[in-house]
Design an enzyme around this catalytic site. Structure first.
Site, PDB file in Angstrom:
ATOM      1  N   ASP A 153       0.583  -1.273   0.287  1.00 16.32           N
ATOM      2  CA  ASP A 153       0.188  -0.247  -0.294  1.00 16.32           C
ATOM      3  C   ASP A 153       1.405   1.485  -0.467  1.00 16.32           C
ATOM      4  O   ASP A 153       2.148   1.415   0.033  1.00 16.32           O
ATOM      5  CB  ASP A 153      -0.741  -0.260   0.533  1.00 16.32           C
ATOM      6  CG  ASP A 153      -0.360   0.181   2.126  1.00 16.32           C
ATOM      7  OD1 ASP A 153       0.554  -0.208   2.715  1.00 16.32           O
ATOM      8  OD2 ASP A 153      -1.315  -0.210   3.664  1.00 16.32           O
ATOM      9  N   SER A 154       0.154   3.023  -0.157  1.00 17.01           N
ATOM     10  CA  SER A 154       0.992   3.548  -0.357  1.00 17.01           C
ATOM     11  C   SER A 154       1.500   4.123   0.800  1.00 17.01           C
ATOM     12  O   SER A 154       2.397   5.257   1.325  1.00 17.01           O
ATOM     13  CB  SER A 154       0.285   4.832  -1.237  1.00 17.01           C
ATOM     14  OG  SER A 154      -0.827   5.386  -0.102  1.00 17.01           O
ATOM     15  N   GLY A 155       0.530   3.695   2.301  1.00 14.95           N
ATOM     16  CA  GLY A 155       0.633   4.397   3.271  1.00 14.95           C
ATOM     17  C   GLY A 155       0.009   5.607   3.857  1.00 14.95           C
ATOM     18  O   GLY A 155       0.136   5.349   5.295  1.00 14.95           O
ATOM     19  N   GLY A 156      -0.729   5.901   2.617  1.00 16.45           N
ATOM     20  CA  GLY A 156      -1.280   7.345   3.369  1.00 16.45           C
ATOM     21  C   GLY A 156      -2.594   6.328   4.292  1.00 16.45           C
ATOM     22  O   GLY A 156      -2.917   7.577   5.102  1.00 16.45           O
ATOM     23  N   PHE A 157      -3.071   5.272   4.245  1.00 15.64           N
ATOM     24  CA  PHE A 157      -3.934   5.411   4.453  1.00 15.64           C
ATOM     25  C   PHE A 157      -3.874   4.744   6.876  1.00 15.64           C
ATOM     26  O   PHE A 157      -4.641   5.566   7.418  1.00 15.64           O
ATOM     27  CB  PHE A 157      -5.101   3.704   4.680  1.00 15.64           C
ATOM     28  CG  PHE A 157      -5.902   3.411   4.902  1.00 15.64           C
ATOM     29  CD1 PHE A 157      -7.030   3.999   5.233  1.00 15.64           C
ATOM     30  CD2 PHE A 157      -6.020   2.591   6.374  1.00 15.64           C
ATOM     31  CE1 PHE A 157      -8.101   3.565   5.688  1.00 15.64           C
ATOM     32  CE2 PHE A 157      -6.818   1.959   6.946  1.00 15.64           C
ATOM     33  CZ  PHE A 157      -8.165   2.428   6.470  1.00 15.64           C
ATOM     34  N   ASP A 163      -2.596   8.808  -1.599  1.00 18.02           N
ATOM     35  CA  ASP A 163      -3.846   9.211  -1.965  1.00 18.02           C
ATOM     36  C   ASP A 163      -4.528   9.405  -0.833  1.00 18.02           C
ATOM     37  O   ASP A 163      -3.590   8.973   0.750  1.00 18.02           O
ATOM     38  CB  ASP A 163      -4.937   7.360  -2.769  1.00 18.02           C
ATOM     39  CG  ASP A 163      -5.432   6.878  -1.885  1.00 18.02           C
ATOM     40  OD1 ASP A 163      -4.694   6.480  -0.814  1.00 18.02           O
ATOM     41  OD2 ASP A 163      -6.002   6.470  -1.510  1.00 18.02           O
ATOM     42  N   GLN A 202     -11.394   7.321  -5.486  1.00 18.22           N
ATOM     43  CA  GLN A 202     -12.214   7.975  -4.356  1.00 18.22           C
ATOM     44  C   GLN A 202     -13.268   8.434  -4.392  1.00 18.22           C
ATOM     45  O   GLN A 202     -13.872   7.988  -5.609  1.00 18.22           O
ATOM     46  CB  GLN A 202     -11.096   9.060  -3.920  1.00 18.22           C
ATOM     47  CG  GLN A 202      -9.607   8.135  -2.845  1.00 18.22           C
ATOM     48  CD  GLN A 202      -9.806   7.535  -1.825  1.00 18.22           C
ATOM     49  OE1 GLN A 202     -11.032   7.676  -1.579  1.00 18.22           O
ATOM     50  NE2 GLN A 202      -9.252   6.857  -1.638  1.00 18.22           N
ATOM     51  N   GLY A 214     -11.331   3.808   0.085  1.00 19.18           N
ATOM     52  CA  GLY A 214     -12.454   4.798   0.595  1.00 19.18           C
ATOM     53  C   GLY A 214     -13.793   3.969   0.255  1.00 19.18           C
ATOM     54  O   GLY A 214     -15.027   4.391   1.302  1.00 19.18           O
ATOM     55  N   ASP A 256      -8.096  -7.922   0.356  1.00 16.43           N
ATOM     56  CA  ASP A 256      -6.606  -7.767   1.201  1.00 16.43           C
ATOM     57  C   ASP A 256      -7.484  -7.622   2.689  1.00 16.43           C
ATOM     58  O   ASP A 256      -8.642  -6.638   2.338  1.00 16.43           O
ATOM     59  CB  ASP A 256      -5.723  -6.708   0.923  1.00 16.43           C
ATOM     60  CG  ASP A 256      -5.977  -5.156   1.948  1.00 16.43           C
ATOM     61  OD1 ASP A 256      -6.851  -5.126   1.135  1.00 16.43           O
ATOM     62  OD2 ASP A 256      -5.568  -5.522   2.553  1.00 16.43           O
ATOM     63  N   CYS A 275     -12.617 -29.570   6.407  1.00 16.22           N
ATOM     64  CA  CYS A 275     -11.279 -28.989   5.618  1.00 16.22           C
ATOM     65  C   CYS A 275     -10.522 -29.429   5.567  1.00 16.22           C
ATOM     66  O   CYS A 275      -9.266 -30.553   6.796  1.00 16.22           O
ATOM     67  CB  CYS A 275     -11.231 -27.148   6.685  1.00 16.22           C
ATOM     68  SG  CYS A 275     -10.145 -26.236   6.968  1.00 16.22           S
ATOM     69  N   CYS A 326      -7.250 -28.101   6.016  1.00 13.01           N
ATOM     70  CA  CYS A 326      -5.940 -27.417   6.978  1.00 13.01           C
ATOM     71  C   CYS A 326      -5.305 -28.261   7.788  1.00 13.01           C
ATOM     72  O   CYS A 326      -6.346 -28.785   8.332  1.00 13.01           O
ATOM     73  CB  CYS A 326      -6.441 -25.890   7.288  1.00 13.01           C
ATOM     74  SG  CYS A 326      -7.169 -25.869   9.036  1.00 13.01           S
ATOM     75  N   CYS A 369      -7.912 -28.930  11.213  1.00 14.57           N
ATOM     76  CA  CYS A 369      -8.687 -29.185  10.936  1.00 14.57           C
ATOM     77  C   CYS A 369      -8.607 -30.771  11.065  1.00 14.57           C
ATOM     78  O   CYS A 369      -9.319 -31.511  11.887  1.00 14.57           O
ATOM     79  CB  CYS A 369      -9.759 -28.893   9.837  1.00 14.57           C
ATOM     80  SG  CYS A 369     -10.463 -27.121  10.749  1.00 14.57           S
ATOM     81  N   HIS A 402      -6.065 -22.445   9.936  1.00 10.16           N
ATOM     82  CA  HIS A 402      -7.187 -22.260   9.360  1.00 10.16           C
ATOM     83  C   HIS A 402      -8.280 -21.405   8.649  1.00 10.16           C
ATOM     84  O   HIS A 402      -8.333 -21.882   7.477  1.00 10.16           O
ATOM     85  CB  HIS A 402      -8.471 -22.898  10.779  1.00 10.16           C
ATOM     86  CG  HIS A 402      -9.926 -22.722   9.806  1.00 10.16           C
ATOM     87  ND1 HIS A 402     -10.691 -24.148   9.409  1.00 10.16           N
ATOM     88  CD2 HIS A 402     -10.958 -22.335  10.280  1.00 10.16           C
ATOM     89  CE1 HIS A 402     -11.790 -24.057   9.021  1.00 10.16           C
ATOM     90  NE2 HIS A 402     -11.359 -22.766   9.282  1.00 10.16           N
TER      91      HIS A 402
END
Ligand SMILES: [Zn+2]
Length: 374
Positions: free
Chosen positions: A91-95, A145, A188, A215, A265, A303, A305, A308, A334
């Site tokens: 990510d850009s770091g902004g958030f 952003d 945005q 956003g 994500d 499942c 994994c 499980c 899991h």
């Protein structure tokens, strides 16, 4: 080899395809586990791969503060540093400046802030964000952003969006010519359809290898988010990947894919794994609950994994209650496995032209809830 995206099938607005990068293919719709500080917490990288993840997300804000982008670069880049050879999106770091740092000051130039770790002063501009993400060696770089928290008034959302579009141009200019690497622009405009349209047009004019719907998932609720996703993805180019940032719960993800999103994500599967919460096809299961104490059955008998296959609900309950490290390890595994299986099921359903059938089965099993106690 260059960065490319090809669509294999669509069903309604839902799409399935493949993003090709020099570090490997990303099957879409894709879920990206979050490796905030150069680790998906409680997981070895090879285990993350075994859950079916094609790509990880790294956080610029965290990594620039500790251990610093320059140090990671000296040590051979983020892939080598954290032992993950496949694609990484940063990510850009902004958030996170907006959500974690203190004494933030926003200007046309960028944002200055104090580190939440040691109080040291830092600045991120579009140019610095591009430099950091290049030092990290990120395969998919996000434009810098600004994202206002919702609800916000229309004036504030419009001003912020236009600033983000000027920063998107500066990000594009600073990114330079980097074959095999991609820069994604971020749409945005809050929940205002015409502002989203204006933002999409500005981004298309600049031109990016992919586009994010930014956003959202900032407190507006699922109904409002879906309302926006009913039109926002269609405003972006059809032939480029569309990424919905920071989403979400399994039903958010299914609703977003239905509306034309290709990548997502979220920290949820890993974070909730560390607090005793499991996500299954039957919804959320709290492993702290006393009903599991004598239950020899697996968390989910279907499942595949390790949590499980090899352990009982009684064991998982015991290690959660005892705060043993293996509790977070097993439940994170899991949860990530479940998320990747969900993405795989959706990819198969879209390819088969049966997304509606998938959606019906998905909601029906969740409505049934967890298996009856013994
Ligand atoms: Zn499992």
């Amino acid at each position: 080899m260059s960065f490319s995206f090809s669509l294999n099938a669509t069903d309604g607005a839902a799409r399935t395809g493949v993003i090709s990068t020099p570090r490997g293919e990303i099957r879409t719709p894709a879920f990206m586990p979050v490796g905030t500080a150069a680790t998906v917490k409680a997981m070895m990288p090879e285990s993350v791969r075994q859950t079916g993840a094609d790509i990880l997300l790294g956080n610029t804000y965290h990594l620039m503060l500790r251990p610093s982008a320059e140090r990671i670069d000296r040590l051979g880049g983020l892939h080598k540093f954290m032992n993950w050879e496949r694609p990484i999106l940063t990510d850009s770091g902004g958030f996170q400046v907006m959500s974690l740092a203190s004494l933030r000051k926003l200007t046309e130039r960028g944002v200055t802030f104090k580190s939440h770790i040691d109080g040291s002063k830092h600045e991120i501009t579009p140019e610095r964000s591009m430099e950091i993400q290049k030092l990290l060696g990120s395969d998919i770089v996000m434009a810098f952003d600004e994202c206002p928290a919702l609800p916000a008034d229309r004036e504030r959302i419009a001003e912020s969006m236009r600033l983000s579009m000027r920063w998107a141009q500066r990000s594009r200019d600073a990114f330079g010519d980097r074959p095999g690497h991609a820069l994604f622009g971020i749409q945005q405009g809050g929940l205002e359809r015409d502002l989203r349209e204006e933002s999409a047009e500005a981004l298309k004019e600049i031109g990016f290898e992919g586009y994010a719907v930014g956003g959202l998932a900032v407190g507006e609720g699922q109904e409002a988010m879906f309302g926006c996703l009913d039109y926002a993805p269609a405003q972006l180019p059809k032939d480029k990947p569309r990424y919905l940032m920071g989403v979400g719960k399994p039903d958010d993800i299914v609703g977003a894919v239905k509306r034309g999103i290709d990548m997502m994500d979220c920290v949820l599967p890993s974070r909730s794994g560390r607090t005793g919460q499991a996500w299954t096809r039957r919804g959320q299961v709290n492993m702290r609950n006393a009903r599991h104490a004598d239950d020899p059955r697996p968390l989910d008998e279907d499942c595949g994994c390790p949590a499980c296959r090899n352990y009982s609900r009684a064991y998982l309950h015991h290690v959660v209650r005892s705060q043993e490290m293996i509790a977070g390890m097993l439940l994170t595994w899991h949860n990530l496995h479940y998320y990747q299986e969900l993405m795989g099921d959706m990819r198969a359903a879209i390819a088969a032209g049966d997304f509606a059938g998938f959606e019906t089965r998905f909601h029906a099993l969740r409505a049934e809830g967890d298996i009856e106690p013994l």
